[in-house]
Design a protein around this motif. Structure first.
Motif, PDB file in Angstrom:
ATOM      1  N   ARG A  37      64.494  -5.583  73.749  1.00 38.08           N
ATOM      2  CA  ARG A  37      63.132  -5.606  72.901  1.00 38.08           C
ATOM      3  C   ARG A  37      63.688  -6.199  71.480  1.00 38.08           C
ATOM      4  O   ARG A  37      63.128  -5.811  70.278  1.00 38.08           O
ATOM      5  CB  ARG A  37      62.883  -4.147  72.533  1.00 38.08           C
ATOM      6  CG  ARG A  37      62.740  -3.533  73.827  1.00 38.08           C
ATOM      7  CD  ARG A  37      62.133  -2.124  73.584  1.00 38.08           C
ATOM      8  NE  ARG A  37      62.824  -1.106  72.675  1.00 38.08           N
ATOM      9  CZ  ARG A  37      62.435  -0.803  71.355  1.00 38.08           C
ATOM     10  NH1 ARG A  37      61.197  -1.154  70.825  1.00 38.08           N
ATOM     11  NH2 ARG A  37      63.038  -0.059  70.671  1.00 38.08           N
ATOM     12  N   CYS A  51      62.718  -1.577  64.879  1.00 36.84           N
ATOM     13  CA  CYS A  51      61.161  -1.323  64.836  1.00 36.84           C
ATOM     14  C   CYS A  51      60.653  -2.763  65.124  1.00 36.84           C
ATOM     15  O   CYS A  51      60.213  -3.497  64.158  1.00 36.84           O
ATOM     16  CB  CYS A  51      61.077  -1.219  63.244  1.00 36.84           C
ATOM     17  SG  CYS A  51      61.571   0.744  63.055  1.00 36.84           S
ATOM     18  N   THR A  52      60.446  -3.211  66.263  1.00 44.46           N
ATOM     19  CA  THR A  52      60.152  -4.375  66.710  1.00 44.46           C
ATOM     20  C   THR A  52      58.640  -4.695  66.529  1.00 44.46           C
ATOM     21  O   THR A  52      58.081  -5.994  66.857  1.00 44.46           O
ATOM     22  CB  THR A  52      60.319  -4.661  68.224  1.00 44.46           C
ATOM     23  OG1 THR A  52      59.711  -3.579  68.851  1.00 44.46           O
ATOM     24  CG2 THR A  52      61.924  -4.562  68.543  1.00 44.46           C
ATOM     25  N   THR A  53      57.681  -4.003  66.069  1.00 46.04           N
ATOM     26  CA  THR A  53      56.128  -4.450  65.702  1.00 46.04           C
ATOM     27  C   THR A  53      56.255  -4.769  64.252  1.00 46.04           C
ATOM     28  O   THR A  53      55.255  -5.149  63.964  1.00 46.04           O
ATOM     29  CB  THR A  53      55.635  -3.257  65.951  1.00 46.04           C
ATOM     30  OG1 THR A  53      55.987  -1.856  65.293  1.00 46.04           O
ATOM     31  CG2 THR A  53      55.356  -2.786  67.645  1.00 46.04           C
ATOM     32  N   THR A  93      58.506   2.482  67.403  1.00 44.36           N
ATOM     33  CA  THR A  93      57.739   1.155  67.860  1.00 44.36           C
ATOM     34  C   THR A  93      56.322   1.407  67.285  1.00 44.36           C
ATOM     35  O   THR A  93      55.538   0.339  67.416  1.00 44.36           O
ATOM     36  CB  THR A  93      57.727   0.938  69.509  1.00 44.36           C
ATOM     37  OG1 THR A  93      57.298   2.138  69.967  1.00 44.36           O
ATOM     38  CG2 THR A  93      58.984   0.590  69.747  1.00 44.36           C
TER      39      THR A  93
END
Length: 265
Positions: free
Chosen positions: A98, A61-63, A31
């Motif tokens: 997420r 990789c949610t950002t 993250t």
């Protein structure tokens, strides 16, 4: 590693690898990786002119946002010798709480600007499972991005649970097939894309007519609940027209049992 530190370290490593032939970057689930990381990486990636195989695993990789795709395309558009490209932004099964809501079809519009330059590409894998912002315009952008890839032999597209994809998106995929006469393997996952109907299956079958050399077809339409028996019959007839087909893998689970037999005949 912090975002800026990761980008700096990858950039420094790539700066000394101009003769590199294969590169795998796996940051799945990290993250701390963001658009800034990709910008730093792309500054050095674009100088790897000898690169033949490139694998990005950014699953969960949610950002990372659409802006990250603009950096990726800047990094890949000079890689004229690239033969294999794998990009994975899927949300893995244990991270779906997420889900990445920052990636939409706009990101694919950036990516296409890099893809059009990869005219030597033979293998392309794009995975966006559970990325909810991917919709029909994404497949339109891919149609443009793949229009120059006449040497492409292997295409794997994973849109599992991208619920905004509909018949319109499969219409874009049909048009994409017109540019892919060298394609030998096609894998398409539209599981749980519940807006797809028999009309979309018809579009897909029309696209098959342009894939003269197709040897392997893997199609997942599981839980596409608006596809009926009529659509499956259309699919069956379209597959019959693939004269070079050697391997077929269909997942049509969650249709009535009498309909499921169509995929087995």
């Amino acid at each position: 590693l912090a975002d800026s530190e990761w980008g700096a370290r990858i950039g420094a490593a790539l700066a000394n690898m101009q003769s590199l032939r294969k590169l795998v970057i796996n940051t799945s689930g990290m993250t701390t990786i963001s658009d800034n990381s990709l910008r730093e990486m792309a500054l050095y990636l674009k100088d790897l002119y000898q690169l033949r195989s490139l694998n990005f695993n950014f699953a969960s990789c949610t950002t990372i946002t659409n802006e990250g795709f603009s950096h990726i395309q800047e990094g890949i558009k000079t890689l004229c010798n690239l033969r294999e490209l794998i990009i994975d932004f899927s949300v893995v099964w244990n991270d779906r709480s997420r889900a990445n809501e920052n990636i939409t079809s706009l990101g694919i519009s950036y990516l296409k600007e890099g893809l059009i330059h990869l005219t030597s590409l033979r293998i392309l894998v794009l995975k966006f499972a559970y990325v909810k912002g991917i919709s029909d315009p994404a497949l339109s952008h891919l149609k443009s991005g793949l229009s120059t890839l006449s040497k492409l032999q292997y295409l794997d597209l994973d849109f599992n649970s991208c619920s905004e994809i509909s018949d319109t998106g499969l219409g874009h995929l049909r048009d994409t097939c017109k540019s892919l006469s060298s394609l030998q393997t096609l894998k398409l996952n539209v599981q749980c894309c519940s807006r797809i109907t028999d009309k979309g299956i018809g579009f897909m079958v029309e696209g098959f007519k342009h894939l003269w050399l197709l040897h392997q077809l893997k199609l997942n339409i599981r839980s596409c609940t608006r596809i009926t028996y009529t659509g499956l019959i259309t699919l069956k007839e379209g597959i019959k027209g693939l004269s070079e087909l050697k391997r077929l893998d269909l997942d049509i689970t969650n249709v009535r049992s009498e309909e499921r037999r169509v995929g087995k005949e």
